[in-house]
Design an enzyme around this catalytic site. Structure first.
Site, PDB file in Angstrom:
ATOM      1  N   TYR A 182      28.020  29.303  52.701  1.00 62.41           N
ATOM      2  CA  TYR A 182      29.196  28.476  52.956  1.00 62.41           C
ATOM      3  C   TYR A 182      28.994  27.028  52.491  1.00 62.41           C
ATOM      4  O   TYR A 182      29.850  26.473  51.794  1.00 62.41           O
ATOM      5  CB  TYR A 182      29.575  28.518  54.435  1.00 62.41           C
ATOM      6  N   GLU A 189      32.814  23.481  45.408  1.00 63.70           N
ATOM      7  CA  GLU A 189      34.264  23.296  45.312  1.00 63.70           C
ATOM      8  C   GLU A 189      34.620  21.813  45.273  1.00 63.70           C
ATOM      9  O   GLU A 189      35.394  21.356  44.417  1.00 63.70           O
ATOM     10  CB  GLU A 189      34.945  23.973  46.509  1.00 63.70           C
TER      11      GLU A 189
END
Length: 257
Positions: A182, A189
């Site tokens: 994660y 991102e």
């Protein structure tokens, strides 16, 4: 990301009224419920299985780029079509939550899927000249996504059949690898979005200039900034939730062992 199928197995559905005459109205209602639940479960197994295979394909393609001696700049050209297909298919998860065939908050699912779709379509598709999609951050993002999704979708496919159907190693991976994957995914991102921001106000996509009747202006740069701001409350909430789920699920596994 924590959604689970709400429908029990076909055996448990049928066991609600074993003594009812097949011709009774109540029996017909139970038969209809059984059919709906059975179709939903079959669909969810199929959907999650296809997504598992799709993301596995993306993972293999990404690894193969490096096995062939290529660079991060080649990853996008190799995986872009498959990535767009299977990540866009995740929009169905919003529908699943909205119509109630999975237990997942609609807004949480919408936020998670939206950020993925933005990175899939809104980076190279809107601003290819920045080439954020040809950096190492795109590669690490795809690797983090694909490993996560292969585990997640396969876990869901087994879960539809019942908790006892999920292999123990898959449960452990589902609630352990996220600790590393994660943060890698989110960092990758945000890095790509940050690369776009300085020149994003120069593109026509989502542009709304003044003067106009609303007396406001808007452009893609502000859209990206708002998307990044959404990570501030969103990621800690999701990350913390997964740690709570990890403690709960793995402790239950130990008790039942």
């Amino acid at each position: 990301d924590a959604c689970r199928a709400r429908f029990p197995s076909s055996a448990s559905v049928w066991s609600f009224s074993p003594a009812l005459p097949l011709s009774s109205p109540l029996s017909l209602i139970h038969k209809q419920d059984y059919t709906v639940m059975g179709l939903s479960s079959t669909y969810l197994v199929g959907y999650n299985s296809v997504q598992t295979l799709g993301w596995l394909y993306i993972l293999v393609l990404t690894v193969k780029v490096y096995a062939d001696g290529k660079t991060p700049a080649d990853v996008y050209d190799t995986v872009s079509d498959a990535l767009k297909l299977f990540q866009t298919a995740a929009v169905l998860e919003i529908v699943h939550a909205a119509i109630g065939i999975v237990r997942s908050p609609v807004m949480t699912t919408l936020t998670q899927v939206f950020s993925r779709v933005l990175l899939t379509w809104g980076v190279a598709g809107v601003m290819p000249e920045v080439e954020a999609h040809r950096t190492i951050f795109f590669t690490t993002m795809v690797l983090a996504w694909s490993i996560t999704e292969v585990i997640r979708y396969s876990f869901y496919a087994f879960s539809v059949a019942g908790k006892d159907k999920v292999p123990g190693f898959l449960t452990y991976l589902r609630y352990t690898l996220f600790i590393v994957l994660y943060p890698i995914g989110v960092t990758s991102e945000l890095a790509q979005l940050i690369m776009l921001v300085p020149t994003a106000d120069k593109v026509d996509f989502m542009r709304y200039d003044m003067p106009n009747s609303l007396n406001v202006s808007f452009n893609y740069r502000w859209f990206l900034v708002m998307a990044m701001i959404a990570y501030i409350p969103g990621f800690p909430q999701l990350y913390g939730y997964m740690f709570k789920q990890r403690k709960k699920v793995l402790s239950e596994k130990k008790k039942s062992a």
